[in-house]
Design a protein around this motif. Structure first.
Motif, short mmCIF file in Angstrom:
data_model
loop_
_atom_site.label_atom_id
_atom_site.label_comp_id
_atom_site.label_asym_id
_atom_site.label_seq_id
_atom_site.Cartn_x
_atom_site.Cartn_y
_atom_site.Cartn_z
N ARG A 37 23.78 -31.08 -7.50
CA ARG A 37 24.21 -30.82 -8.88
C ARG A 37 23.11 -30.18 -9.72
O ARG A 37 23.37 -29.74 -10.83
N TYR A 38 21.89 -30.19 -9.22
CA TYR A 38 20.77 -29.71 -10.01
C TYR A 38 20.09 -28.55 -9.30
O TYR A 38 20.05 -28.47 -8.08
N CYS A 39 19.50 -27.66 -10.09
CA CYS A 39 18.86 -26.48 -9.53
C CYS A 39 17.48 -26.78 -8.97
O CYS A 39 16.96 -26.02 -8.16
N CYS A 50 23.70 -25.83 -13.08
CA CYS A 50 22.88 -27.04 -13.08
C CYS A 50 23.47 -28.06 -14.05
O CYS A 50 23.87 -27.73 -15.16
N ALA A 51 23.52 -29.31 -13.62
CA ALA A 51 24.10 -30.38 -14.42
C ALA A 51 23.13 -30.97 -15.44
O ALA A 51 23.47 -31.89 -16.17
N ALA A 99 22.31 -13.80 -4.62
CA ALA A 99 23.00 -13.63 -5.89
C ALA A 99 22.49 -14.65 -6.91
O ALA A 99 22.23 -14.30 -8.08
N ALA A 100 22.31 -15.90 -6.50
CA ALA A 100 21.81 -16.93 -7.41
C ALA A 100 20.39 -16.61 -7.86
O ALA A 100 20.05 -16.77 -9.03
N SER A 101 19.59 -16.11 -6.95
CA SER A 101 18.22 -15.75 -7.30
C SER A 101 18.20 -14.64 -8.35
O SER A 101 17.43 -14.70 -9.32
N LEU A 102 19.04 -13.63 -8.16
CA LEU A 102 19.13 -12.55 -9.15
C LEU A 102 19.66 -13.06 -10.48
O LEU A 102 19.18 -12.66 -11.55
N ALA A 103 20.64 -13.94 -10.45
CA ALA A 103 21.22 -14.47 -11.68
C ALA A 103 20.22 -15.35 -12.43
O ALA A 103 20.14 -15.30 -13.66
N CYS A 131 19.73 -26.67 -19.10
CA CYS A 131 19.60 -25.69 -18.01
C CYS A 131 20.97 -25.09 -17.66
O CYS A 131 21.97 -25.80 -17.60
N THR A 132 20.99 -23.80 -17.41
CA THR A 132 22.23 -23.12 -17.02
C THR A 132 22.06 -22.38 -15.70
O THR A 132 22.86 -21.50 -15.37
#
Length: 174
Positions: free
Chosen positions: A152-154, A133-134, A14-18, A138-139
């Motif tokens: 906290r970071y991507c 992502c903090a 899901a994160a990959s698609l988002a 970046c979102t």
């Protein structure tokens, strides 16, 4: 028989698609394969838009401010995808459980897999283990699968950017 709990890989899918939305249905299906899904999905003309809707609904869970709201949204998603778990043996995977009726469209399958997987991820690892992502601006979605539960970071790039920003703020402060 093995139990497929749809945990970590589903929430990472899901994160990959988002974070990197595929241009077409083929791209979505390729992504499902990259994250371990093997079954074929009947093709429908609205699959691309349907999966986008699934991901948009999932992003509401990601952005939920508190655990109660996150649980409320996930419960609604699982209710929308509700089906009796069923034993299946396809694609030489061996017997395992599906949490959906067969056959279903690609968006319906992903709604079931992603909502159950996200729920399992959060209840087993912690309701805080999903977010953005903090490192501004970046979102990207961050799925925390670390041992200590403090991701906290991507990416390393975003973590370094945030560290440089903090360092500059400290050195410029009077």
């Amino acid at each position: 028989m093995h139990l497929n709990p749809y945990g970590e890989y589903a929430v990472l899918l899901a994160a990959s698609l988002a974070n990197e939305w595929p241009a077409d249905r083929r791209g979505i299906e390729a992504r499902t394969r990259a994250f371990g899904m093997t079954m074929a999905f009947p093709e429908a003309p609205d699959d691309h838009d349907g999966v986008r809707s699934v991901i948009d609904d999932w992003l509401r869970v990601v952005d939920a401010a508190d655990p109660d709201r996150r649980a409320e949204l996930l419960n609604a998603e699982m209710a929308a995808a509700a089906a009796y778990p069923r034993l299946t043996d396809h694609d030489d995977e061996g017997w395992h459980l599906h949490y959906r009726d067969d056959p279903q469209s690609l968006p319906s399958v992903l709604r079931a897999v992603i909502s159950v997987g996200t729920s399992l991820h959060l209840v087993t690892r912690g309701m805080h283990r999903l977010g953005r992502c903090a490192s501004e601006p970046c979102t990207a979605v961050v799925v925390d699968i670390t041992r200590n539960g403090r991701q906290r970071y991507c990416s390393v790039r975003c973590a370094n950017r945030a560290a440089v920003r903090r360092h500059r703020e400290r050195t410029l402060a009077p």
